[in-house]
Design an enzyme around this catalytic site. Structure first.
Site, mmCIF file in Angstrom:
data_model
loop_
_atom_site.group_PDB
_atom_site.id
_atom_site.type_symbol
_atom_site.label_atom_id
_atom_site.label_comp_id
_atom_site.label_asym_id
_atom_site.label_seq_id
_atom_site.Cartn_x
_atom_site.Cartn_y
_atom_site.Cartn_z
ATOM 1 N N ASN A 136 -1.549 2.125 -3.741
ATOM 2 C CA ASN A 136 -1.051 2.679 -5.010
ATOM 3 C C ASN A 136 -0.032 3.803 -4.794
ATOM 4 O O ASN A 136 0.329 4.498 -5.726
ATOM 5 C CB ASN A 136 -2.220 3.184 -5.861
ATOM 6 C CG ASN A 136 -2.999 4.313 -5.187
ATOM 7 O OD1 ASN A 136 -2.682 4.701 -4.062
ATOM 8 N ND2 ASN A 136 -4.010 4.826 -5.849
ATOM 9 N N HIS A 138 -0.488 6.501 -2.853
ATOM 10 C CA HIS A 138 -1.026 7.838 -2.579
ATOM 11 C C HIS A 138 -0.734 8.248 -1.137
ATOM 12 O O HIS A 138 -0.533 7.412 -0.265
ATOM 13 C CB HIS A 138 -2.528 7.932 -2.920
ATOM 14 C CG HIS A 138 -3.465 7.269 -1.962
ATOM 15 N ND1 HIS A 138 -4.746 6.909 -2.311
ATOM 16 C CD2 HIS A 138 -3.341 6.902 -0.652
ATOM 17 C CE1 HIS A 138 -5.343 6.381 -1.273
ATOM 18 N NE2 HIS A 138 -4.518 6.351 -0.258
ATOM 19 N N GLU A 143 -3.677 11.038 -5.682
ATOM 20 C CA GLU A 143 -3.612 9.791 -6.437
ATOM 21 C C GLU A 143 -2.520 9.849 -7.513
ATOM 22 O O GLU A 143 -2.199 10.941 -8.016
ATOM 23 C CB GLU A 143 -4.965 9.541 -7.117
ATOM 24 C CG GLU A 143 -6.130 9.402 -6.148
ATOM 25 C CD GLU A 143 -6.172 8.060 -5.418
ATOM 26 O OE1 GLU A 143 -5.095 7.503 -5.096
ATOM 27 O OE2 GLU A 143 -7.274 7.573 -5.145
HETATM 28 P P1 PGA Z 1 -5.064 2.498 5.428
HETATM 29 O O1 PGA Z 1 -5.098 3.609 4.282
HETATM 30 O O2 PGA Z 1 -4.409 3.134 6.588
HETATM 31 O O3 PGA Z 1 -6.501 2.177 5.696
HETATM 32 O O4 PGA Z 1 -4.294 1.358 4.867
HETATM 33 C C1 PGA Z 1 -3.970 4.359 4.030
HETATM 34 C C2 PGA Z 1 -4.223 5.307 2.894
HETATM 35 O O5 PGA Z 1 -5.047 4.993 2.013
HETATM 36 O O6 PGA Z 1 -3.600 6.366 2.862
#
Ligand code: PGA
Length: 253
Positions: A136, A138, A143
């Protein structure tokens, strides 16, 4: 933003590790901002390899992790505390006193956020921040929202994040709903930033991060304002042929 499209997860990890290693060699008392999740795992493996070969010394390095789930103790296998020791800290010569991770099992989260922010300020901020990106958009656990918090704060995780991170838990219900995260100002004040994105599920947020548009609904898009960001990105998301001096991605979003 410098953009480096790469053809494999292993190449991305090696390049990120090289950037971190160079930083530590140039400034042995570097303050590193660290990320968790699937993305930086390979980079940590590479850094451990460099340490074991005698090429890196972490004895003067200080680290601050971006975030931690609220409600999880350091011993919880899904806590970021556990992840960091398991995948990195237990394998290099970093000093315990120089490691900082927000306390997920704190009785007073607001105070913990204040303390965490003060600790970062006390050492003069972050020299090099390592970042992944959420589906998304973030960074850390900042968020998407109409308002973003500047400093370390408690955040309600979005449904998208809870769903994405449920892959690390037994089921969706076990994913904590809240976390402590560094704020966007703290991240943006880092002197240098390495952002990694691997896998086609990161295409949507990455196209926005390189679009030339900035929106708090895509927190990572703020990184376009920073003057020293390197984005190491999966070629499937961002082919080399599209890299130009311009920040804009040619595709309409
Ligand atoms: P991920 O998560 O490395 O497990 O894809 C990245 C994040 O949520 O910032």
């Amino acid at each position: 933003m410098k953009i480096k499209p790469i053809s494999s997860y292993s190449k991305m990890s090696k390049l990120a590790a090289k950037i971190v290693a160079k930083q530590i060699i140039n400034k042995p008392n570097t303050v590193l901002g660290l990320a968790t999740g699937g993305t930086p795992l390979g980079m940590y493996r590479e850094l451990v390899k460099l340490y074991k070969k005698g090429k890196l010394d972490f004895s003067k390095v200080t680290t601050f992790n971006l975030d931690e789930y609220l409600g999880l103790s350091p011993e919880h296998p899904q806590s970021y505390h556990y992840y960091m020791y398991e995948n990195f800290f237990n394998h290099v010569n970093i000093e315990e006193k120089n490691i900082h991770i927000p306390k997920g099992d704190t009785k007073d989260p607001v105070q913990e956020c204040l303390n965490y922010g003060r600790e970062i300020e006390k050492v003069g901020g972050i020299d090099l921040q390592v970042l992944g990106i959420g589906v998304n958009g973030h960074v850390g656990f900042n968020e998407p929202n109409i308002n973003l918090e500047a400093k370390t704060h408690v955040i309600q995780l979005s449904n998208e994040t809870i769903r994405a991170n449920s892959r690390f838990f037994k089921n969706l219900d076990k994913v904590p709903r809240k976390a402590i995260t560094m704020g966007m100002a703290t991240i943006m004040k880092s002197k240098k930033i390495v952002l990694m994105a691997w896998g086609i599920e990161k295409k949507k947020p990455i196209l926005k991060v390189t679009s030339g548009h900035i929106a708090t609904e895509v927190p990572a898009s703020l990184l376009q304002v920073h003057n020293d960001v390197i984005l190491i990105v999966d070629k499937k998301i961002y082919p080399s042929s599209t890299v130009s001096n311009s920040l804009s991605y040619p595709e309409k979003i």
